[in-house]
Design an enzyme around this catalytic site. Structure first.
Site, PDB file in Angstrom:
ATOM      1  N   CYS A  58      -5.951   4.168  -3.397  1.00  0.00           N
ATOM      2  CA  CYS A  58      -6.227   2.850  -2.812  1.00  0.00           C
ATOM      3  C   CYS A  58      -7.445   2.086  -3.322  1.00  0.00           C
ATOM      4  O   CYS A  58      -7.328   1.045  -3.956  1.00  0.00           O
ATOM      5  CB  CYS A  58      -6.374   3.002  -1.305  1.00  0.00           C
ATOM      6  SG  CYS A  58      -4.946   3.739  -0.466  1.00  0.00           S
ATOM      7  N   HIS A  97     -10.982  -2.261   2.232  1.00  0.00           N
ATOM      8  CA  HIS A  97     -11.206  -0.950   1.607  1.00  0.00           C
ATOM      9  C   HIS A  97     -12.120  -1.011   0.383  1.00  0.00           C
ATOM     10  O   HIS A  97     -11.963  -0.258  -0.578  1.00  0.00           O
ATOM     11  CB  HIS A  97      -9.850  -0.303   1.208  1.00  0.00           C
ATOM     12  CG  HIS A  97      -9.905   1.204   1.273  1.00  0.00           C
ATOM     13  ND1 HIS A  97      -8.974   2.016   0.663  1.00  0.00           N
ATOM     14  CD2 HIS A  97     -10.799   2.031   1.868  1.00  0.00           C
ATOM     15  CE1 HIS A  97      -9.277   3.280   0.884  1.00  0.00           C
ATOM     16  NE2 HIS A  97     -10.380   3.309   1.618  1.00  0.00           N
ATOM     17  N   ASP A 124       0.841  -1.198   0.000  1.00  0.00           N
ATOM     18  CA  ASP A 124       0.000   0.000   0.000  1.00  0.00           C
ATOM     19  C   ASP A 124       0.881   1.255   0.000  1.00  0.00           C
ATOM     20  O   ASP A 124       1.611   1.493   0.968  1.00  0.00           O
ATOM     21  CB  ASP A 124      -0.878  -0.033   1.265  1.00  0.00           C
ATOM     22  CG  ASP A 124      -2.032   0.945   1.209  1.00  0.00           C
ATOM     23  OD1 ASP A 124      -2.071   1.775   0.283  1.00  0.00           O
ATOM     24  OD2 ASP A 124      -2.889   0.871   2.105  1.00  0.00           O
ATOM     25  N   ASP A 125       0.834   2.006  -1.076  1.00  0.00           N
ATOM     26  CA  ASP A 125       1.610   3.258  -1.165  1.00  0.00           C
ATOM     27  C   ASP A 125       3.123   3.025  -1.171  1.00  0.00           C
ATOM     28  O   ASP A 125       3.889   3.840  -0.659  1.00  0.00           O
ATOM     29  CB  ASP A 125       1.274   4.215  -0.003  1.00  0.00           C
ATOM     30  CG  ASP A 125      -0.111   4.828  -0.096  1.00  0.00           C
ATOM     31  OD1 ASP A 125      -0.926   4.348  -0.906  1.00  0.00           O
ATOM     32  OD2 ASP A 125      -0.375   5.794   0.649  1.00  0.00           O
ATOM     33  N   ASP A 135      -0.412  -0.815  -4.712  1.00  0.00           N
ATOM     34  CA  ASP A 135      -1.752  -0.400  -5.173  1.00  0.00           C
ATOM     35  C   ASP A 135      -1.756   0.965  -5.844  1.00  0.00           C
ATOM     36  O   ASP A 135      -2.728   1.339  -6.495  1.00  0.00           O
ATOM     37  CB  ASP A 135      -2.759  -0.415  -4.005  1.00  0.00           C
ATOM     38  CG  ASP A 135      -2.511   0.699  -2.995  1.00  0.00           C
ATOM     39  OD1 ASP A 135      -1.360   1.170  -2.864  1.00  0.00           O
ATOM     40  OD2 ASP A 135      -3.484   1.116  -2.326  1.00  0.00           O
ATOM     41  N   ASN A 136      -0.663   1.714  -5.672  1.00  0.00           N
ATOM     42  CA  ASN A 136      -0.516   3.035  -6.333  1.00  0.00           C
ATOM     43  C   ASN A 136       0.907   3.500  -6.072  1.00  0.00           C
ATOM     44  O   ASN A 136       1.663   2.865  -5.332  1.00  0.00           O
ATOM     45  CB  ASN A 136      -1.549   4.057  -5.805  1.00  0.00           C
ATOM     46  CG  ASN A 136      -1.615   4.150  -4.292  1.00  0.00           C
ATOM     47  OD1 ASN A 136      -2.603   3.722  -3.689  1.00  0.00           O
ATOM     48  ND2 ASN A 136      -0.580   4.679  -3.666  1.00  0.00           N
TER      49      ASN A 136
HETATM   50 CA    CA Z   1      -2.668   3.008  -1.445  1.00  0.00          CA
END
Ligand code: CA
Length: 451
Positions: A71, A129, A31-32, A272-273
């Protein structure tokens, strides 16, 4: 004779099936995570030995994209194999456990639905999420088991459970709340490894979605101490979060090895990004921009696929691929058909990775945010970025300018017009966002104050 021939053909199929059992599929999402913050992308200050070994054991995507720069929409695309804007999932859902209108729409078919249909054991561990209300629960979206939380983030240290409800609610094992006592990332590695151990005798699909290294910046003291050489405090803690995640991934890979299924398991890993550089002091270089943007730094991510028994080791694949491709790839390997009543935008990557299919998996890829802009389109090495609604587009040749440093300045030219036409044709198939981002009200208020 005819009956015998059919019988033989059926026997032949049975032999082929026995020789090539359906693989397990494990999808690991960070994540990130910054583009430059893994060893296999050249990172030197944060150790990721397990991920580096995983990359070396398979195919590293040099143009690996996600379908959104933040996200929840990325996860909605990954779960469905569809551009999430087709069904209005274009912003993050607020954490609303009683609101059944904010989450992955009920009509969408998930990768877990399809893998369950194929007879796989399906498990989810980590950050969901995709809606916090009952209809959106992972166990109602195709997963047979879950361990994790339903919101967009969570505190990592069990002794530090202060803050918003979203980040402090108890963890859930299936539909029951539980008290977690380990550092969260370590707990997710533990649960994922246990899932592998439980299901090793049967094809399984595991979706392991870490919330690391997303904020809050929290890591075990011992992990932070190991990175004392990183002077910047935020980056030191961020790096420690990645190191612990790498350990947790190592534990899952170890579980695959111990179960004797390493050679029959396809593992995807991706972020995810892009990294939010100003927030966690992560790095996306050589890419421009960050999480939330349609420059490469928001949407091109560390992305790899490893299957030691089938895919070549230590290779790179340079044609653009996207997180939407995971569903069609997994479903094809599991032997079930894709839904035929809706467009599926992802592509089965296996023929491309095995060198059986020529050309590129995608002629064109698209991004759109906020129901309008920013947006982007990539076709071949041509990329168009609409940064703000109503302002001029920027045109880049990614083969020559991966950092999007110098727009080509031909915004009235034929190549640009062709890209705009492709975008508009795709855009016409989308619907408006079904809900607003939880931060948008605050953002508008802040903008109002600035004026
Ligand atoms: Ca993210």
């Amino acid at each position: 004779m005819r009956a015998m021939a059919i019988g033989l053909a059926a026997a032949g199929l049975a032999v082929a099936a026995a020789a090539a059992p359906r693989p397990n599929v494990v999808v690991i999402v960070a994540d990130d995570l910054g583009y430059a913050d893994v060893g296999f992308h050249g990172c030197r200050d944060i150790p990721t030995p397990h991920l580096d070994r995983l990359a070396a054991s398979g195919t590293r995507f040099t143009s690996g994209y996600v379908s959104h720069s933040f996200c929840s929409p990325t996860r909605a695309g990954l779960m469905t194999g569809r551009y999430q804007q087709r069904f209005g999932h274009e912003t993050n859902p607020a954490f609303l456990p009683n609101d059944t209108s904010v989450g992955l729409p009920a009509g969408e078919i998930t990768i877990a639905d399809l893998m369950t249909k194929a007879g796989y054991a399906t498990g989810f561990v980590g950050k969901w999420h995709l809606g916090a209300a009952a209809p959106f629960h992972p166990l109602d979206r195709g997963f047979q088991e879950m361990y994790g939380f339903l919101g967009g983030g969570h505190q990592y240290l069990p002794e530090l459970l202060t803050g918003t409800a979203e980040y402090t609610v108890p963890l859930m094992r299936n539909r029951e709340t539980v008290k977690e006592t380990e550092y969260l990332t370590t707990a997710f590695g533990r649960e994922a490894a246990a899932f592998v151990g439980r299901h090793k005798g049967h094809p399984f699909f595991l979706y392991l979605a870490f919330n690391a290294p997303h904020t809050p910046l929290q890591a075990p003291e011992a992990a932070i101490a190991k990175l004392a050489g990183i002077a910047d405090e935020k980056r030191r803690v961020y790096g420690a979060m990645i190191a612990v995640m790498d350990d947790a991934i190592g534990r899952v890979l170890g579980a695959l090895r111990e179960a004797g299924v390493e050679n029959n398991t396809l593992v995807f890993f991706l972020s995810d990004n892009g990294g939010p550089t100003s927030v966690t002091h992560c790095r996306n270089d050589p890419l421009k921009g960050a999480k939330g943007q349609t420059y490469e730094g928001g949407i091109r991510v560390p992305f790899l696929a490893s299957w030691p028994g089938r895919l070549p080791a230590g290779v790179t694949y340079d044609r653009p691929v996207v997180s939407l491709d995971i569903l069609p790839t997994a479903v094809a390997l599991a032997g079930v058909e894709l839904p035929k009543d809706r467009p599926i935008d992802g592509v089965n990557l296996m023929p491309f990775l095995l060198g059986e299919a020529k050309g590129a998996p995608h002629e064109v890829l698209f991004w759109r945010q906020n129901g309008n802009a920013p947006w982007a389109v990539r076709s071949g090495d041509d990329k168009l970025v609409m940064v703000q609604n109503g302002t001029a587009v920027e045109h880049y040749d990614l083969a020559k300018d991966i950092g999007e440093a110098a727009p080509l300045g031909d915004t009235a030219g034929g190549r640009v017009k062709a890209l705009v036409a492709k975008f508009e044709a795709w855009n016409a198939q989308l619907i408006a966002p079904k809900w607003q981002s939880p931060g948008s009200g605050k953002k508008k208020a802040a903008e109002g104050k600035r004026k």
